[in-house]
Design a protein around this motif. Structure first.
Motif, short mmCIF file in Angstrom:
data_model
loop_
_atom_site.label_atom_id
_atom_site.label_comp_id
_atom_site.label_asym_id
_atom_site.label_seq_id
_atom_site.Cartn_x
_atom_site.Cartn_y
_atom_site.Cartn_z
N LEU A 37 41.90 4.89 48.97
CA LEU A 37 41.63 4.30 47.68
C LEU A 37 41.02 5.33 46.74
O LEU A 37 40.34 6.25 47.16
N HIS A 38 41.29 5.15 45.45
CA HIS A 38 40.65 5.99 44.44
C HIS A 38 39.14 5.72 44.47
O HIS A 38 38.71 4.59 44.76
N PRO A 39 38.30 6.74 44.22
CA PRO A 39 36.85 6.53 44.27
C PRO A 39 36.37 5.36 43.43
O PRO A 39 35.34 4.75 43.72
N ALA A 40 37.10 5.03 42.35
CA ALA A 40 36.68 3.92 41.49
C ALA A 40 36.65 2.60 42.25
O ALA A 40 36.00 1.65 41.82
N PHE A 51 34.44 17.31 58.16
CA PHE A 51 33.11 16.79 58.50
C PHE A 51 32.81 15.51 57.73
O PHE A 51 32.28 14.54 58.29
N PHE A 52 33.14 15.50 56.43
CA PHE A 52 32.84 14.35 55.58
C PHE A 52 34.02 13.39 55.44
O PHE A 52 33.91 12.39 54.75
N GLY A 53 35.16 13.70 56.05
CA GLY A 53 36.36 12.90 55.87
C GLY A 53 36.31 11.58 56.62
O GLY A 53 35.59 11.41 57.61
N SER A 54 37.12 10.63 56.15
CA SER A 54 37.16 9.30 56.77
C SER A 54 37.77 9.36 58.17
O SER A 54 37.58 8.43 58.96
N ASP A 55 38.50 10.43 58.47
CA ASP A 55 39.07 10.57 59.81
C ASP A 55 38.37 11.69 60.59
O ASP A 55 38.86 12.16 61.61
N ALA A 98 32.75 9.93 60.94
CA ALA A 98 33.29 8.60 60.69
C ALA A 98 33.87 7.98 61.96
O ALA A 98 33.82 6.76 62.14
N GLN A 99 34.40 8.81 62.85
CA GLN A 99 35.06 8.31 64.06
C GLN A 99 34.13 8.23 65.26
O GLN A 99 34.54 7.83 66.34
N GLY A 100 32.88 8.68 65.10
CA GLY A 100 31.93 8.64 66.21
C GLY A 100 32.15 9.71 67.25
O GLY A 100 31.68 9.59 68.38
N ALA A 101 32.83 10.79 66.87
CA ALA A 101 33.12 11.88 67.82
C ALA A 101 32.04 12.95 67.76
O ALA A 101 32.31 14.12 67.45
#
Length: 408
Positions: free
Chosen positions: A1-4, A295-299, A303-306
């Motif tokens: 999604l767009h940040p908005a 590091f900051f990505g959603s994947d 975010a993934q708990g790794a």
């Protein structure tokens, strides 16, 4: 999604009334499950941090964007080079990866006291801090941001230029994984023995960390809320003594990895010093890092708990309701903490809000949802020929008052 589409608070708006060309009234209220991505029905829509929504809102030209579905905005040329602007400067030209030329917006003075004093501003992008410091030294750049207190020796010889450093709202902390490490398939040692987290915090020499990463320029802040939020910050309760902490680590000998960003010199220095301190106390710590985007990505691993333990930071907005109840800080699962945050977000009464967040602070630190370290210093360099320049006291852009700048 767009940040908005990811702005907390805005999804609680139940309606808007346009009173005039300059007045819009926002109504907060109940929303059904599914509205704006809500996972459950919203009973009242109360948002005590409503004051921060105004600065977050960005005026967009309806005549330019109405015909475009919001989910397609990110692909529209407007968001690469706006052709309608409301700020003091507007895009004039660019060289990819090198500079962005901004010219004074001739419409900016409409309804304001004056037009921008400068004819334009050029943003230069440097390939690393060393290149930016070189640009400052030869006078190619008038202002340099995102520096560190330790850069002072290289900056001190620049004629008619000054280094300024102050505390920011960017808090540095350790984020423990409170569940399974999805990369290893094993839970970190503190999941079975929470005393290990208290010990890891108790043996830390934060002054040595500060000296290693920021030349002593950070503000050591062991509490959850930054000291710059005096309404909610308070001295944390005494933690585990260093004697107890060393005894716990010596007897349990916990083994885990510490994850941080690969391309950040202060965090690499922090990681090295943290591992040194913990290894000396009996732990066995390995270093890991990930590129910033990952590091900051959603994947990414966080975010993934790794991960086991992550070295992280967050910019704290000046109202706890805007961020305190964000989910999945280190995959925390603590009912009492959730209850405190719900209580703080359910009222506009300042005394009740503060009481709820004081309780939340104590529980956050007891549970070790994060282990606070200190507040990053905000360091910049500017030429004395640039007048009316003011560092941003909050969290907006570096050029927040650029309309008032002038050279002389």
């Amino acid at each position: 999604l767009h940040p908005a589409h990811r702005r907390p608070g805005f999804r609680l708006l139940a309606g808007q009334d346009r009173w005039s060309d300059r007045e819009v009234v926002w109504h907060f209220g109940p929303r059904p499950k599914g509205a704006c991505g809500l996972g459950s029905d919203l009973a009242n829509g109360l948002y005590p941090a409503l004051a921060v929504l105004g600065p977050r809102a960005r005026l967009l030209p309806a005549h330019r964007l109405t015909s475009i579905p919001p989910l397609s905005w990110a692909l529209d040329p407007y968001f690469q080079q706006p052709d309608v602007v409301s700020g003091p400067f507007m895009p004039k030209g660019a060289v990819a990866g090198r500079l962005l030329d901004m010219a004074a917006n001739p419409q900016y003075s409409a309804g304001r006291s004056h037009a921008p004093w400068l004819d334009g501003v050029t943003y230069r992008f440097y390939n690393g801090k060393a290149a930016m410091i070189a640009g400052l030294q030869v006078g190619e750049a008038d202002v340099g941001f995102h520096l560190l207190p330790g850069d002072g020796s290289e900056l001190s010889g620049i004629p008619r230029s000054r280094t300024a450093s102050s505390a920011s709202l960017q808090g540095e902390f350790l984020s423990p994984n409170h569940a399974l490490n999805t990369a290893t398939g094993r839970a970190p040692p503190w999941v079975a023995n929470p005393a290990i987290l208290a010990a890891l915090s108790g043996v830390l020499d934060r002054k040595a960390l500060n000296d290693a990463a920021f030349a002593g320029g950070a503000l050591v802040e062991p509490g959850l809320f930054p000291a710059l939020l005096p309404g909610y910050s308070f001295p944390p309760a005494a933690g585990t003594s260093i004697v107890e902490a060393r005894s716990t680590l010596a007897s349990t000998k916990p083994a885990f990895s510490l994850l941080t960003v690969c391309d950040s010199s202060p965090r690499q220095a922090e990681q090295t010093e943290l591992i040194r301190q913990w290894d000396a106390a009996g732990a066995s710590v390995s270093a890991a890092c990930a590129p910033r985007s990952q590091f900051f990505g959603s994947d990414g691993p966080n975010a993934q708990g790794a991960f086991d333990l992550s070295l992280y930071s967050n910019r704290w907005e000046p109202d706890p309701s805007s961020w305190a109840n964000l989910p999945n800080w280190g995959r925390c699962h603590d009912q009492r903490l959730d209850e405190d945050f719900v209580a703080g977000a359910a009222t506009l009464d300042p005394a009740k809000r503060r009481a709820a967040y004081v309780d939340a602070t104590a529980e956050w630190l007891r549970y070790a949802c994060t282990i606070p370290l200190y507040l990053w210093p905000s360091t910049l360099q500017r030429t004395l020929a640039l007048h009316n320049f003011l560092p941003n006291p909050t969290l907006g852009t570096d050029a927040w008052n650029a309309a008032d700048w002038w050279l002389g």
